[in-house]
Design an enzyme around this catalytic site. Structure first.
Site, PDB file in Angstrom:
ATOM      1  N   GLU A 168      43.077  10.078  19.525  1.00  0.00           N
ATOM      2  CA  GLU A 168      43.921  10.205  18.337  1.00  0.00           C
ATOM      3  C   GLU A 168      43.921  11.651  17.828  1.00  0.00           C
ATOM      4  OE1 GLU A 168      41.948   6.859  16.464  1.00  0.00           O
ATOM      5  OE2 GLU A 168      40.575   8.247  15.487  1.00  0.00           O
ATOM      6  N   GLY A 179      45.231  15.104  16.201  1.00  0.00           N
ATOM      7  CA  GLY A 179      46.182  15.613  15.214  1.00  0.00           C
ATOM      8  C   GLY A 179      46.423  17.081  15.520  1.00  0.00           C
ATOM      9  N   CYS A 230      47.195  32.163  -9.585  1.00  0.00           N
ATOM     10  CA  CYS A 230      46.347  32.831 -10.571  1.00  0.00           C
ATOM     11  C   CYS A 230      44.886  32.451 -10.425  1.00  0.00           C
ATOM     12  CB  CYS A 230      46.867  32.538 -11.972  1.00  0.00           C
ATOM     13  SG  CYS A 230      48.510  33.223 -12.166  1.00  0.00           S
TER      14      CYS A 230
HETATM   15  C1  LIG Z   1      41.653  13.327  11.098  1.00  0.00           C
HETATM   16  C2  LIG Z   1      41.390  12.324  12.117  1.00  0.00           C
HETATM   17  C3  LIG Z   1      41.792  12.546  13.445  1.00  0.00           C
HETATM   18  C4  LIG Z   1      42.454  13.810  13.923  1.00  0.00           C
HETATM   19  O1  LIG Z   1      41.569  14.899  13.985  1.00  0.00           O
HETATM   20  P1  LIG Z   1      42.071  16.299  14.586  1.00  0.00           P
HETATM   21  O2  LIG Z   1      40.892  17.177  14.514  1.00  0.00           O
HETATM   22  O3  LIG Z   1      43.204  16.770  13.759  1.00  0.00           O
HETATM   23  O4  LIG Z   1      42.527  16.052  15.976  1.00  0.00           O
HETATM   24  C5  LIG Z   1      41.566  11.526  14.344  1.00  0.00           C
HETATM   25  N1  LIG Z   1      40.971  10.373  13.975  1.00  0.00           N
HETATM   26  C6  LIG Z   1      40.563  10.130  12.711  1.00  0.00           C
HETATM   27  C7  LIG Z   1      39.951   8.838  12.367  1.00  0.00           C
HETATM   28  C8  LIG Z   1      40.767  11.092  11.742  1.00  0.00           C
HETATM   29  O5  LIG Z   1      40.353  10.859  10.487  1.00  0.00           O
END
Ligand SMILES: *Cc1c(COP(=O)(O)O)cnc(C)c1O
Length: 405
Positions: free
Chosen positions: A259, A261, A328
């Protein structure tokens, strides 16, 4: 995409502006798929908290990604973007039983990360397929804010509580279909990751009806020149082999889930700002831009270094600048950074602005949030407009006090 494309977009849409390169997102996705091509069943769920614009979600869906969500609102955005509920994964932390029940009712795969809720949910809904988030307590993070595997972490069910966990599952007769871990951002050492994976495999043997193992994310991407990054190809080679051997041992072809991101969207993003003022003090030259930590907070929150390029003068002689915002409070994007000579009105491009940038932005100082553009097939598509004054007033209710005199 190139500097001149970005310059043209800044001119066309105005600054501050986020720009995302669809081709880069696609190539990162393909790279991950290729690295794990030896795994029969692979699924990549995009962790949408990194960048949650609905058009980005649609792009992910079209590439064949699933979705990883952390709140019911993210689930609703995912459904809105057209994801099938069964392609959405819900991995919250510290949310209420009610929210988990609501998400389950939408047909989304839930992942539970504490024993209290697990027992309550399992007692009420024993037949619902549930995934469990394990904390293997492996320090894999690149910095303490984002290391979630260590012993004091609030994330996941401690691997040391496995006997209690197994007891709850037996007592409630609940249906555990997956085991998950997410050790934290920035995996630099593949051996450390593989060590955590072994802990997951060991835990998995306690459950007979598994369908998948989810290894979370934490892929590190380079933020500056010569920066270290996770070697996806090596990880793919080593983990695939080990995963396939585990499936044989377990007696079933499980699905391997990641998963990511940051890995998918970080490098695809550019944040374009205009220099409002160049200010020379006795020791420093400041370049003050039309933005601040209200739009990009990572340098201040995590100390992260976003490479900054002066795309108005790319060939200019390099000088030292501190790039600061207009908020600021001290909001330094970069300290004493070598950047091609800056004049007022120049456009500075911040690299790695795809992940955790717009999604963490706010209206602090009553500033508007930036617009977002997706660069697709050689053309910029506006996927979020700049905010307007009415947006600042939306949901505010003017106080109505009747005159008493
Ligand atoms: C934030 C998160 C990700 C993604 O992490 P990255 O470092 O952006 O790849 C994957 N799994 C869970 C459960 C997350 O909270």
């Amino acid at each position: 995409m190139q500097g001149k494309d970005l310059l043209q977009l800044a001119d066309q849409f105005g600054t501050p502006l986020y720009v995302y390169d669809a081709e880069k997102i696609q190539s990162q996705f393909n790279r991950l798929i290729k690295a794990f091509s030896k795994v029969e069943k692979l699924r990549v769920n995009y962790a949408m908290k990194a960048l949650s614009n609905v058009s980005i979600l649609q792009l992910m869906k079209d590439m064949g990604a699933g979705l990883d969500t952390v709140s019911i609102q993210e689930v609703l955005l995912g459904l809105h973007a057209g994801f099938e509920p069964e392609r959405i994964f819900y991995t919250p932390n510290g949310v209420s039983l009610e929210e988990i029940e609501e998400v389950y009712a939408l047909g989304v795969q839930i992942n539970i990360d504490n024993l209290s809720i697990l027992e309550q949910f399992g007692t009420k809904h024993p037949s619902v397929p549930v995934c469990i988030r394990i904390n293997p307590h492996v320090m894999a993070g690149g910095n303490t804010n984002i290391s979630v595997g260590h012993i004091d972490s609030k994330f996941g069910i401690s691997i040391h509580q496995l006997p209690h966990l197994v007891r709850i599952v037996e007592n409630t007769k609940m249906n555990i279909v997956g085991i998950h871990m997410h050790t934290g951002s920035d995996i630099l050492d593949i051996e450390v990751f593989l060590y955590a994976a072994e802990i997951l495999f060991d835990a998995a043997k306690n459950f007979k009806n598994l369908e998948f193992l989810d290894f979370g994310s934490g892929f590190k991407v380079p933020y500056k020149k010569d920066d270290i990054e996770t070697d996806i190809e090596e990880l793919g080679k080593k983990l695939s082999k080990r995963f396939n051997a585990f499936c044989t041992e377990y007696g079933k072809d499980l699905t391997l889930i990641f998963e990511p991101g940051k890995f998918l969207v970080s490098q695809a993003g550019f944040f374009l700002t205009k220099v409002n003022v160049v200010k020379q003090t006795t020791s420093t030259v400041f370049a003050g831009v039309d933005s601040g930590f209200n739009h990009l907070i990572r340098p201040m929150l995590y100390g992260s270094q976003h490479h900054i390029e002066n795309i108005s003068n790319p060939k200019g002689k390099e000088r030292f600048y501190s790039v600061v915002g207009y908020i600021c409070e001290t909001d330094t994007f970069a300290n004493n950074r070598r950047i091609a000579e800056i004049k007022e009105g120049d456009i500075l491009s911040f690299h790695n602005a795809g992940a955790y940038c717009f999604s963490m932005s706010s209206n602090y100082n009553s500033r508007f949030k930036p617009a977002e553009v997706l660069w697709l097939n050689g053309k910029g598509h506006l996927i979020r407009a700049h905010e307007k004054f009415e947006d600042l007033l939306q949901n505010q209710i003017p106080l109505q006090i009747e005159a008493t005199v």
